[in-house]
Design a protein around this motif. Structure first.
Motif, PDB file in Angstrom:
ATOM      1  N   VAL A 227     -32.654  88.405  45.135  1.00  0.00           N
ATOM      2  CA  VAL A 227     -33.610  89.928  45.535  1.00  0.00           C
ATOM      3  C   VAL A 227     -34.765  89.834  44.441  1.00  0.00           C
ATOM      4  O   VAL A 227     -34.988  90.332  43.427  1.00  0.00           O
ATOM      5  N   GLN A 228     -35.719  90.387  45.298  1.00  0.00           N
ATOM      6  CA  GLN A 228     -36.947  90.766  43.565  1.00  0.00           C
ATOM      7  C   GLN A 228     -38.072  91.482  44.256  1.00  0.00           C
ATOM      8  O   GLN A 228     -38.757  91.154  45.339  1.00  0.00           O
ATOM      9  N   ARG A 234     -41.522  97.588  46.980  1.00  0.00           N
ATOM     10  CA  ARG A 234     -40.621  96.668  48.170  1.00  0.00           C
ATOM     11  C   ARG A 234     -39.571  95.569  47.567  1.00  0.00           C
ATOM     12  O   ARG A 234     -39.896  95.036  46.227  1.00  0.00           O
ATOM     13  N   LEU A 235     -39.332  94.953  48.346  1.00  0.00           N
ATOM     14  CA  LEU A 235     -38.486  93.961  48.176  1.00  0.00           C
ATOM     15  C   LEU A 235     -38.602  93.082  49.048  1.00  0.00           C
ATOM     16  O   LEU A 235     -38.774  93.079  50.611  1.00  0.00           O
ATOM     17  N   LEU A 236     -39.075  92.098  48.211  1.00  0.00           N
ATOM     18  CA  LEU A 236     -38.198  90.042  48.911  1.00  0.00           C
ATOM     19  C   LEU A 236     -36.998  89.879  49.155  1.00  0.00           C
ATOM     20  O   LEU A 236     -36.653  90.428  47.950  1.00  0.00           O
ATOM     21  N   VAL A 237     -36.134  89.974  49.815  1.00  0.00           N
ATOM     22  CA  VAL A 237     -34.734  89.107  50.383  1.00  0.00           C
ATOM     23  C   VAL A 237     -34.500  87.773  50.874  1.00  0.00           C
ATOM     24  O   VAL A 237     -35.940  87.610  51.755  1.00  0.00           O
ATOM     25  N   LEU A 238     -34.186  86.865  50.040  1.00  0.00           N
ATOM     26  CA  LEU A 238     -33.878  86.221  51.281  1.00  0.00           C
ATOM     27  C   LEU A 238     -32.334  86.041  51.852  1.00  0.00           C
ATOM     28  O   LEU A 238     -31.253  86.653  51.283  1.00  0.00           O
ATOM     29  N   LEU A 252     -36.617  84.576  54.683  1.00  0.00           N
ATOM     30  CA  LEU A 252     -37.582  85.857  53.597  1.00  0.00           C
ATOM     31  C   LEU A 252     -37.686  86.453  53.929  1.00  0.00           C
ATOM     32  O   LEU A 252     -38.617  86.629  55.669  1.00  0.00           O
ATOM     33  N   TYR A 253     -37.772  88.290  53.944  1.00  0.00           N
ATOM     34  CA  TYR A 253     -37.874  88.958  54.214  1.00  0.00           C
ATOM     35  C   TYR A 253     -38.625  89.814  53.665  1.00  0.00           C
ATOM     36  O   TYR A 253     -38.228  89.816  52.505  1.00  0.00           O
TER      37      TYR A 253
END
Length: 347
Positions: A227-228, A234-238, A252-253
């Motif tokens: 996660v980033q 918000r979050l970028l989620v792999l 990538l979400y």
């Protein structure tokens, strides 16, 4: 033509030129943006500039370079790359050339299964391990400074309800640096398959204390390796999975914690009414990206793919898109590749 129109046209032209100049060598590649469209599009929201296998199967001062599980941008602009066998590398952000390596250990001097990385505002390193699981703070030279508390339910059985090697994979600091978030890779016992918990800590008088917990639903068969946090919180989620004989799935979400239920007091997450999960929006399936001439040593739905596990945001481009860097974990396996992926993401 009126003076105002001339000035507006000139300003737009200068801005476009500055954007191309700032992009450097990549601007000459087909991935350079033309209007709002990129020729290396993975989706309407994501494009890929290039990839690099420069570090694949290399060593640095006798230490294997690979097994990368996390990335972070350090305060001096260099790239910190964490490998899951207890080493933290400093890489040149432009060339990826290793400049230093620090060995990490637990309180007894044993190696870590180090998976998540965040760099605090004072330069200390926050490192998660999926063994216990744990989150520790380290100095730049690898000394343990602190160890954060972990809810008992998230500990590996029999101490808790988690499964070994399926715990804290992702780690990120939210904007402002007051909240730390760790993502579990898979569900704990008692929760529905595919519902994973995101644990947070809030900084209080210099220490991180347990705070809210949230629930996130993955796609069937996938886990959360990283996660980033984005600049707006918000979050970028792999999400990632692997099927023998087929290869990897990596998606990538974009995820939003707002309005999600604090699940600290929910013993079992089974889709019950009243529990609002973290909202997510698909940005791209990385398998849909153009392969760019990449090759794979094992079956993959797209030869560009490998075991992608690390992610960091390195900045923005001139159009406001996030510059996102991914890295794959080669597991020191001859049929896997240490590969860096340079993405642009419109979030």
């Amino acid at each position: 033509m009126r003076l105002r129109t001339v000035l507006a046209t000139l300003t737009a032209g200068l801005a476009a030129a500055a954007c191309l100049t700032a992009a450097g060598p990549a601007a000459a590649r087909p991935a350079a943006a033309v209007g709002h469209r990129a020729t290396h599009a993975c989706s309407p929201s994501v494009s890929i500039d290039r990839f690099s296998d420069a570090l694949d199967k290399t060593t640095y001062r006798g230490t294997f370079v690979g097994n990368f599980s996390a990335l972070a941008v350090d305060r001096d602009g260099s790239l910190a790359a964490l490998e899951d066998r207890s080493s933290l590398f400093t890489l040149d952000a432009r060339t990826l050339r290793p400049k230093a390596a620090v060995h990490l250990a637990d309180e007894e001097g044993a190696d870590l299964d180090s998976e998540g990385l965040a760099i605090d505002r004072d330069g200390t390193r926050l490192i998660s391990s999926e063994t216990e699981p744990s989150v520790r703070r380290y100095s730049r030279d690898g000394r343990i400074l602190d160890r954060l508390p972990v809810p008992s339910s998230l500990l590996v059985a029999p101490a808790g309800r988690a499964t070994a090697n399926q715990t804290f994979e992702g780690l990120t600091l939210l904007p402002g640096g007051h909240t730390l978030l760790a993502s579990m890779e898979y569900a704990i016992s008692g929760d529905s398959t595919g519902i994973v918990r995101f644990q947070t800590w809030r900084r209080h008088r210099g220490h991180f204390r347990l705070a809210a917990q949230y629930a996130y639903r993955t796609d069937p068969g996938l886990g959360v390796p990283e996660v980033q946090a984005t600049p707006d919180g918000r979050l970028l989620v792999l999400e990632r999975g692997y099927t023998p004989g087929v290869g990897n799935t990596v998606r990538l979400y974009l995820a939003d914690l707002h309005h999600a239920t604090d699940t600290r007091g929910v013993e079992n997450l089974t889709g019950q009414p009243g529990v609002r999960l973290i909202r997510k929006t698909l940005l791209a399936d990385i398998g849909a990206c153009p392969s760019l001439g990449a090759t794979a040593r094992q079956p993959q739905p797209n030869p560009l793919l490998d075991n992608i596990e690390g992610m960091t945001i390195t900045g923005r481009d001139c159009t406001g898109r996030l510059k996102v860097l991914l890295v794959s974990d080669d597991n020191q396996n001859p049929v896997q590749t240490t590969r860096f992926y340079y993405l642009r993401v419109r979030a």
